[in-house]
Scaffold this active site. Structure first.
Site, short mmCIF file in Angstrom:
data_model
loop_
_atom_site.label_atom_id
_atom_site.label_comp_id
_atom_site.label_asym_id
_atom_site.label_seq_id
_atom_site.Cartn_x
_atom_site.Cartn_y
_atom_site.Cartn_z
N ASP A 145 0.86 -1.17 0.00
CA ASP A 145 0.00 0.00 0.00
C ASP A 145 0.91 1.24 0.00
OD1 ASP A 145 -2.11 1.78 0.12
OD2 ASP A 145 -3.22 0.65 1.61
N GLU B 170 -11.01 6.73 3.84
CA GLU B 170 -10.08 6.05 4.74
C GLU B 170 -10.32 6.47 6.20
OE1 GLU B 170 -6.08 5.47 3.21
OE2 GLU B 170 -6.76 5.90 1.18
C1 BGC Z 1 -5.07 3.18 0.22
C2 BGC Z 1 -5.17 2.22 -0.93
C3 BGC Z 1 -4.92 2.92 -2.24
C4 BGC Z 1 -3.62 3.69 -2.19
C5 BGC Z 1 -3.35 4.47 -3.45
C6 BGC Z 1 -3.84 4.02 0.15
O1 BGC Z 1 -3.90 5.03 1.11
O2 BGC Z 1 -5.09 2.47 1.42
O3 BGC Z 1 -6.41 1.60 -0.94
O4 BGC Z 1 -4.90 1.99 -3.27
O5 BGC Z 1 -3.64 4.58 -1.11
O6 BGC Z 1 -4.19 5.54 -3.58
C1 BGC Z 2 -3.46 10.10 -1.88
C2 BGC Z 2 -4.25 8.84 -1.76
C3 BGC Z 2 -3.64 7.97 -0.75
C4 BGC Z 2 -3.42 8.71 0.55
C5 BGC Z 2 -2.67 7.87 1.53
C6 BGC Z 2 -3.33 10.75 -0.52
O1 BGC Z 2 -2.57 11.91 -0.61
O2 BGC Z 2 -4.09 10.98 -2.74
O3 BGC Z 2 -4.31 8.18 -2.97
O4 BGC Z 2 -4.49 6.90 -0.54
O5 BGC Z 2 -2.71 9.90 0.35
O6 BGC Z 2 -2.59 8.49 2.78
#
Ligand code: BGC
Ligand code: BGC
Length: 644
Positions: free
Chosen positions: A338, A534
């Protein structure tokens, strides 16, 4: 050059004909030996050699050969640096384009909100194609694989069709529809050159306080497995090499939906990225089974979870990644970390990288400082802390998928599909999904469906006329955004389009209706959650907002029948209010096609959706395990839904 090539190829043909049988004996070069120059012809399977076109210089470039032969050939030509490059995924704004060429970087991604300017499908295609050109100029010309979180349609792209978030699709529970949604999403992605989707989320959320509840289909493992695999099949089609298919990625392996409140690794989060405190039997029964199903359905990439189990973070768990996933479950594709997931497993970056790769992480979503990642892996291999066998295994897995996807033959955007992005046909699939996702929870005196020829209708609630709100998180921006963020039909517009010409529709988001007089037969209030993604959406309190409650109370006095449409990423606590509502429809996060909501309200389509999550009476009933243990009655049980 061309002539010389031709000569070599002809010579090779001749040699091959004279020597059928010696073809398999090409020795693999070790990573330390200099690789043969890329123009050296390598042995090819005799049957295929006859059709080898002159411009094909090496076996790995020959699409007629079996994938394993191409992988072996290419791997044998790669330097250690090129191999590590392939194991590296960089966030697109962080890449120095030349490094795609000089370091053979294997992958780029757009995170949530990682769009080009302007944010149009054509600009996406141009952006990704340009990156691809840099990658193809690398010594061996290994194509890039570009990834995005297309978790409800190609959702970073303005103008793409946005489907309901998975919670709504869990309510719809229609595998055939899931496959169509997968196909539409894949086509819209392929149009922009993006052949890798970080979806489906096959989390089995056991606690709706989790901000990712809506990304999962259900609290029920079997439902998650069925819908996740149906969607995966839609994305990947019959052949990954088909230009309109993309690679799916079940995530997050494993147990992401089972974390305990207060165990999160990030300061402001409560559940997300936390610790899954269950024994192995439960982990397997509840959280692992969707992966078993996904692998059977052809999953070729799997993302590792930020969460922890059994005392350590998943990103460092050799047992679960290498022994269980790759060994026991026979997963032959590659694993991807991830976002920055490797960094979190140990305070020391070197230790973290060594642990993750040795645990079985094949590609790192770095995502920013790739120089540091590459230098660290290189140092670890040189020091013998990561074996060259492990590196080769990781690269073999990645290359296998790149060949399967047909990227060597078709590395660029399938631009003939650009016209289909957000097309009426695609939106029709989403509209159908929205209607099927609606769950009718209360319908006193058959309030719904509403007649289309009411004289007057009051519509209220910010969410009634806000595309951004009805789409939720992971739409254009990572956290989503209120307002007119992408083309679509708001619920208000859809209501207006559904009623007779003689019906007056008044809209006041505050529910005050001060400029209009009197009582109306029906009010429709659209209320609920504003966008989040998230752990930002982890919530200790899922009550309706005070503003919404006041507004609904105010409104009650103005209408004979009050219909409430809830826009939310999970069940909300409505126990104290539901008594004075005549009808309640859970519409989840429907996406751009608000017409699907009106289709249900006005009877163009029947209500068939069923709750994919238990609907609690009070916060004290959460998480699900507590409700189960206490034996209390929820407000609505799992699977509940009136049919009309
Ligand atoms: C998320 C993932 C995602 C990745 C890329 C992460 O924070 O947990 O689900 O694929 O970011 O955006
Ligand atoms: C990104 C997301 C990612 C996240 C992780 C963001 O800045 O745009 O894709 O999942 O950070 O913390």
């Amino acid at each position: 050059m061309k002539n010389k090539l031709k000569l070599i190829t002809n010579l090779w043909l001749l040699l091959t004909l004279l020597c059928i049988g010696c073809v398999q004996s090409q020795p693999a070069s070790t990573p330390t030996a200099p690789p043969p120059p890329s123009s050296t012809p390598l042995p090819a399977a005799p049957t295929a050699t006859a059709t080898l076109p002159v411009e094909i210089e090496a076996a790995y470039q020959n699409p007629q050969l079996p994938i394993e032969a191409r992988v072996a050939d290419l791997l044998a030509r790669m330097t250690l640096a090129e191999k590590i490059g392939q194991m590296t995924q960089v966030e697109k704004n962080s890449i120095q384009k030349d490094d795609l060429t000089t370091q053979a970087i294997g992958s780029l991604l757009s995170g949530g909100g990682g769009y080009p300017t302007p944010n149009t499908p054509a600009a996406w295609a141009r952006m990704v194609n340009e990156f691809q050109e840099y990658a193809l100029r690398s010594r061996l010309g290994i194509p890039l694989i570009y990834g995005v979180d297309a978790v409800h349609g190609h959702n970073n792209v303005a103008g793409a069709v946005i489907f309901p978030h998975n919670i709504g699709l869990g309510a719809a529970n229609d595998p055939e529809l899931m496959a169509r949604i997968g196909r539409v999403t894949a086509a819209e992605m392929a149009a922009t050159g993006v052949y890798w989707d970080f979806a489906p989320v096959v989390a089995v959320s056991q606690d709706i306080r989790w901000g990712r509840t809506y990304e999962g289909y259900s609290e029920n493992t079997a439902l998650v497995a069925t819908l996740g695999t149906a969607y995966l099949r839609g994305l990947q089609g019959d052949s990954l090499a088909d230009p309109a298919t993309v690679l799916g990625t079940p995530k997050h392996y494993v147990g992401d939906g089972g974390t305990a409140w207060g165990s999160a690794a990030i300061g402001t989060y409560h559940l997300d990225t936390g610790v899954t405190e269950v024994d192995e039997a439960t982990l397997r029964a509840v959280h692992l089974s969707p992966y078993v199903a996904a692998i059977e359905a052809g999953a070729q990439s799997i993302m590792i979870s930020y969460s922890s189990w059994g005392g350590s973070k998943l990103h460092g768990q050799k047992y679960l990644i290498t022994e269980v996933l790759k060994g026991e479950l026979g997963f032959e594709g590659f694993t991807v970390s991830d976002w920055g997931g490797i960094d979190r497993i140990a305070p020391d970056y070197y230790d973290a990288v060594v642990t993750a790769i040795n645990a079985g992480v094949d590609m790192a979503m770095v995502p920013f400082d790739y120089e540091r990642y590459i230098a660290t892996v290189t140092r670890a291999v040189e020091a013998g802390d990561i074996s060259t066998e492990r590196i080769d295994d990781a690269v073999r897995r990645i290359l296998r998928v790149k060949f399967a996807l047909g990227l060597f033959e078709q590395p660029f955007a399938a631009e003939m599909l650009l016209a289909e992005v957000g097309s009426p046909a695609h939106r029709a699939v989403a509209r159908e999904a929205v209607a099927k996702s609606l769950v009718l929870l209360k319908n006193a005196e058959e309030t719904l469906p509403l007649p289309t020829d009411l004289p007057r209708l009051y519509v209220t609630g910010q969410a009634a006329d806000d595309i951004g709100q009805q789409c939720g998180g992971w739409t254009i921006e990572w956290q989503g955004k209120l307002g007119d963020i992408t083309p679509g039909t708001t619920i208000l517009q859809a209501i207006r389009a559904s009623v007779a010409a003689t019906t007056t529709v008044d809209y006041d988001p505050t529910g005050r209706f001060e400029t209009v007089q009197g009582q109306v037969p029906v009010c429709i209030a659209v209320v609920g959650e504003t966008p989040y993604a998230e752990g930002v959406g982890d919530r200790a309190d899922l009550a309706l907002s005070v503003n919404d409650v006041r507004m609904l109370e105010r409104l009650r006095a103005r209408c004979d029948q009050l219909v409430v449409v809830l826009i939310s990423g999970r069940p909300l606590i409505v126990t104290e209010q539901i008594d004075y509502w005549d009808a309640l429809v859970a519409a989840w996060l429907p996406g751009t096609e608000g017409q699907g909501v009106a289709d249900g309200l006005f009877g163009a389509r029947p209500f068939t959706g069923k709750l994919p999550y238990t609907w609690p009476r009070a916060m004290e009933q959460l998480p699900l395990s507590r409700l189960t243990a206490d034996g209390g009655a929820p407000l609505f049980p799992f699977g509940y839904g009136l049919e009309r």
